[in-house]
Design an enzyme around this catalytic site. Sequence first.
Site, short mmCIF file in Angstrom:
data_model
loop_
_atom_site.label_atom_id
_atom_site.label_comp_id
_atom_site.label_asym_id
_atom_site.label_seq_id
_atom_site.Cartn_x
_atom_site.Cartn_y
_atom_site.Cartn_z
N TYR A 46 18.63 -3.52 -2.69
CA TYR A 46 18.24 -4.12 -1.41
C TYR A 46 18.95 -3.40 -0.28
O TYR A 46 20.17 -3.20 -0.34
CB TYR A 46 18.60 -5.61 -1.36
CG TYR A 46 17.36 -6.47 -1.20
CD1 TYR A 46 16.59 -6.36 -0.04
CD2 TYR A 46 16.95 -7.34 -2.19
CE1 TYR A 46 15.44 -7.10 0.11
CE2 TYR A 46 15.80 -8.09 -2.05
CZ TYR A 46 15.04 -7.96 -0.89
OH TYR A 46 13.91 -8.70 -0.74
N GLU A 48 18.24 -3.93 3.41
CA GLU A 48 17.75 -4.37 4.73
C GLU A 48 18.60 -3.78 5.84
O GLU A 48 19.83 -3.78 5.77
CB GLU A 48 17.80 -5.90 4.83
CG GLU A 48 16.58 -6.54 4.23
CD GLU A 48 16.53 -8.05 4.40
OE1 GLU A 48 15.71 -8.67 3.73
OE2 GLU A 48 17.32 -8.58 5.19
N ASP A 215 -2.73 8.88 14.45
CA ASP A 215 -2.59 8.48 13.05
C ASP A 215 -3.11 9.67 12.23
O ASP A 215 -4.32 9.84 12.07
CB ASP A 215 -3.42 7.21 12.79
CG ASP A 215 -3.39 6.78 11.33
OD1 ASP A 215 -2.93 7.57 10.48
OD2 ASP A 215 -3.84 5.66 11.04
N THR A 241 0.33 8.19 6.61
CA THR A 241 0.63 7.84 5.23
C THR A 241 1.13 9.13 4.58
O THR A 241 0.95 10.23 5.12
CB THR A 241 -0.60 7.32 4.48
OG1 THR A 241 -1.68 8.23 4.68
CG2 THR A 241 -1.00 5.94 4.94
N LYS A 244 -1.91 11.20 1.04
CA LYS A 244 -3.24 11.82 1.07
C LYS A 244 -3.04 13.33 0.93
O LYS A 244 -2.55 13.78 -0.10
CB LYS A 244 -3.99 11.39 2.33
CG LYS A 244 -4.20 9.87 2.37
CD LYS A 244 -5.02 9.43 3.54
CE LYS A 244 -5.33 7.95 3.49
NZ LYS A 244 -4.34 7.07 4.08
N ARG A 250 2.71 6.53 -2.27
CA ARG A 250 2.10 5.65 -1.27
C ARG A 250 3.20 5.13 -0.36
O ARG A 250 4.07 4.37 -0.80
CB ARG A 250 1.38 4.50 -1.95
CG ARG A 250 0.27 4.95 -2.86
CD ARG A 250 -0.54 3.78 -3.31
NE ARG A 250 -1.26 3.25 -2.17
CZ ARG A 250 -2.50 3.61 -1.85
NH1 ARG A 250 -3.15 4.49 -2.58
NH2 ARG A 250 -3.10 3.09 -0.81
N1 DSN Z 1 -6.79 5.01 3.08
C1 DSN Z 1 -7.94 4.97 3.88
C2 DSN Z 1 -8.93 5.98 3.43
O1 DSN Z 1 -9.37 5.96 2.29
O2 DSN Z 1 -9.30 6.77 4.26
C3 DSN Z 1 -8.48 3.61 3.91
O3 DSN Z 1 -7.47 2.73 4.33
#
Ligand code: DSN
Length: 417
Positions: A46, A48, A215, A241, A244, A250
């Site tokens: 943990y 925090e 984003d 994110t 990708k 993730r």
């Molecule tokens: N992750 C996004 C995508 O597949 O583009 C959807 O949230």
Amino acid sequence: MKDIQIKKLIGAEQKRQKKVINLIASENYVSDDVLDALGSELTNKYAEGYPGKRYYGGNEIVDKIEELCKERALKLFGLNMTDWHVNVQALSGSPANLAVYLGVLGATHVKSVPSADKSVPPTTIAAPKIMGMSLDQGGHLTHGQKVTASGKFWTQVPYGVDKTTEVLDYDQLRETAVREKPAIIVCGYTAYPRIIDWVRMREVADAAGSILMVDMSHIAGLVAGGVYPSPFPFADIVTTTTHKTLRGPRAALIFVKRDTRELDKKIDKAVFPGLQGGPHMNQVAAVAVALREAIQPKFKKYARQVIKNAATLANELMKRGWRIISNGTDSHLVLIDTWQGGVKNSLGAGAVSGKDASEKLEKDGIIVNKNAIPFDTRPPFDPSGIRLGTAAETTRGKKERDFKKIAEKIDKILKEA
Ligand code: DSN
């Protein structure tokens, strides 16, 4: 693993992943090192708070991990600590975007304030505006869509692409922004294959007095690999994110420009304690591993190949009569209009809905997702198109000749009545 049921299911998923051709544009295959970090004892801890300011003891090691992750994140995108801050604790993309809105706009979602004098009607306070691309045009849910918190607590001002070119309509965008004066303009999309003109986006944000948030979830690996223009010289805030094109676990990163507005401090507070408790330190370590991998020269080669493969896929499909949104791609992503008004053209392409197309392909081991196309007239659960991406299969070593074969296969499957 002693849990036989879960062990079997993981084994089955490993086999499935190996067997299929994975063209989900938002997926990738992480390295064993990333998996090792994710499955490590760090999950027990943990933590925090932030490094040096935790609410629990025993954080001397995870503090080092979090600092290393931040250092690598800045290094990968050529940033320095004086100008940019990075938060590495957001659990994934949606919470990262929510943290930005909460930190920057506050939770002023009260739209109606009752008056003390009952005879006076309540005062209506407009929720701050987030200008984001509409879902059917390629935007993401968290860019102000009503079904998400981003559209419930704040008000979306939608924008989109030009109907003919299917490329961003910057003039229209500027006109809307100057009229609506959104607090934040969000760019960076989920189904937009083209390069975004960051210079124009900055100009629009300045003209409207808005914060420019990028984003870059889909394109982060391409930016890191130097094959897509970097948004950093133009943006105030960049979220991404990490799973990708960046090929990590993730998770998400939030980069914030340091200046007198102190957005960095506000966003840190929104992440913790605003929205989250303890960060997932195994995830933070796995992000650090992925960032180190993306710093290596061979990641640049990977990113170049991702782009070449997508261009091949788009061109080969177009040759066979398929209508590709915006007539091609500059990224890892290809959006096909499989429906085309429900009519097959002279090359036999068209008249398959997105849902039918994705199901037919899956039966033959090609995994894609159904996707709306700009100005789609079909419903979201069975839209007019499918979205393909080349990041995952490029990780597995596929090159242009492989993608030529994949295009042939897709064409054949979709044309079988
Ligand atoms: N992750 C996004 C995508 O597949 O583009 C959807 O949230």
